[in-house]
Design a protein around this motif. Structure first.
Motif: not given
Length: 521
Positions: A163-165, A3-8, A130-133
């Protein structure tokens, strides 16, 4: 991709490529992701008020949001003053606030708090993923909500971060653009400007550029209106070659006098002016009774297009307009006081500098002294909450590394965010801090007198509450202790020589200017 990687990645793809950080345990997967995702510059600040103030200064100069990374509700709470300032200045910001893992919240751990409630006081948009996705899509929404002038706060639970996204990064939102001003409002404004009445055009917004100022000057020449800026516009281009536009005075009594004959007040990018505080027997509203107030355009509207349309109405698009001539005073000599400091600044101010103004009482003289100086940008404190100057200088220097940043700073306000000096040194930012060290809360002495408390004369306990000497603070030593070059100046000659040295120096530099306090009465 977690999740953090997809956010950045989403932030970077959306043009948000600077993050001012003060992380904690809940944000460690975001911190780890900084090494996995290219394109995000991470700037560590040692206090959250520096984080938010730096994001403010960055937005003012880059004209786009930075992100912040804050640790839970208490970290966000520490950042509130400068988020408030950014909101009042219509400057965009994307706050990423870590939270406990979603399943951990029910246990009410010591750092659990109502993050959304805290954020709501200073944000236009608040959301918790709410979720990594969800996180990448939510990040894109945060950037879109921040737009060109709003505060967006995205809450990032720890398990959403780690969590995995499976969706990966989200598409970047469409670039934010200012809203068009309605034709009927433009027609009404033109009718007001045609009326034979004393009219003031008051302008504010994020950035009064040189061209915008010249256009307003043309409109004033064509219609006979006066142009004033609001008291503290976030950013204004000043100096040689800019339009001759004055600002509304800070003191309510002087502002009332400035506007006393005004029959029509046309607002562009700002709200109707009010007194900063309430005072006995002083009106809160500054325009005279019976004055017609017409808000033409808000700070997020297309101000330039609106002015251009009005210029077309009066056939004034190519009209000549008077501009400020270049007038550089000689270097001062003798005693060091507010006027000498201002004269030295006007003498040494380099072309295209950025001046961040939190000089408080000693800095008051700097604004008029530099009006005809070399062309520069001036950043004001729009929300009134002190502790803005040093971190805003950090953000401005990150946004514009090729330009000299000069921070006018009072001693009392400096202590709110003095940790900024460490970040200046760590990032080797080209900032000169003019630290006006008068060992007083002089602005509060002034306000004590103006409120009439105890007849305007503080007793010994009250006076002690306004005096920040004993022990006296040595800012040069503080700066050196955090890795900066620093000089103490006690005379006008020493201050001018120190400024000359600092202007030639590439990197962070502090001048501890020992100045007398404001004399009242």
């Amino acid at each position: 991709m977690n999740g953090a990687e997809s956010l950045i990645q989403t932030l970077v793809d959306s043009g948000v490529d600077v993050c001012f950080t003060n992380p904690g345990t809940s944000e460690m997967h975001f911190v780890a992701a900084l090494d996995e995702i290219e394109g995000m510059r991470c700037v560590l600040c040692l206090f959250e008020g520096v984080v938010s103030g730096a994001a403010l200064g960055y937005a003012a100069m880059a004209e786009k949001p930075a992100s912040t990374l804050l640790h839970l509700g208490p970290g966000l709470g520490n950042a509130l003053a400068n988020i408030h300032n950014a909101k009042k200045g219509n400057l965009p910001m994307v706050n990423i606030v870590g939270d406990h893992a979603t399943y951990h919240l029910e246990y009410d751990a010591p750092l659990t708090s109502d993050i959304a409630g805290i954020a709501g006081t200073v944000s236009h948009w608040v959301h918790s993923s709410a979720t990594p996705a969800d996180i990448a899509r939510d990040a894109a929404e945060a950037v879109q909500q921040a737009g060109i002038g709003q505060i967006a706060t995205l809450i990032l639970p720890a398990d959403v971060s780690w969590g995995d996204n499976p969706e990966g990064a989200a598409p970047a939102p469409a670039p934010a653009t200012p809203a068009a001003v309605a034709a009927d409002k433009l027609n009404e404004a033109a009718a007001l400007l045609r009326a034979d009445k004393d009219t003031v055009i008051m302008v504010g917004g994020r950035n009064l550029t040189r061209e915008r100022g010249l256009q307003l000057g043309r409109l004033a020449e064509a219609t006979g209106a006066r142009v004033l800026t609001e008291t503290f516009p976030s950013r204004v281009r000043r100096g040689a070659g800019t339009a001759q536009i004055e600002r509304l005075p800070y003191l309510a009594e002087l502002a009332i006098e400035e506007l006393k004959s005004t029959e029509q007040l046309l607002l562009i990018g700002c709200a109707s002016p009010v007194s900063f505080f309430a005072y006995p027997n002083v009106p809160s509203v500054l325009e005279p009774e019976g004055c017609t107030v017409f808000p033409l355009a808000g700070p997020n509207d297309d101000i330039d297009a609106a002015i251009e349309a009005l210029l077309g109405e009066f056939d004034a698009t190519g009209r000549e307009v008077a501009v400020r001539p270049l007038e550089v005073p000689p270097a001062p000599t003798g005693a060091l006081d507010a006027n000498a400091a201002a004269q030295a600044l006007a003498h040494h101010l380099p072309e295209d500098a950025i001046v961040v103004d939190e000089g408080v009482t000693t800095g008051l003289a700097c604004f008029p002294f530099t009006a005809n100086g070399r062309s520069h940008d001036w950043l004001n404190l729009p929300g009134g909450s002190i502790g803005f100057g040093l971190p805003a200088a950090v953000g401005a220097a990150i946004a514009c590394p090729e330009r000299k940043v000069i921070c006018l700073e009072g001693d009392g306000s400096a202590m709110y965010t003095v940790q900024s000096l460490w970040t200046m040194a760590r990032e080797n930012l080209d900032i000169t801090v003019l630290l006006f060290n008068n060992r007083k809360y002089s602005i509060l002495e002034l306000e004590f007198a103006r409120t009439g408390a105890r007849g305007g004369k503080p007793g010994p306990k009250a006076a002690s509450s306004l005096d920040i000497g004993s022990p006296n603070m040595d800012f040069a030593s503080m700066a050196r202790g955090m890795g900066m070059e620093a000089i103490v100046a006690t005379t006008a000659d020493e201050f001018s020589d120190a400024l000359a040295t600092a202007m030639a120096f590439k990197g962070p530099f502090l001048i501890d200017a020992r100045v007398p306090p404001l004399q009242l009465g």
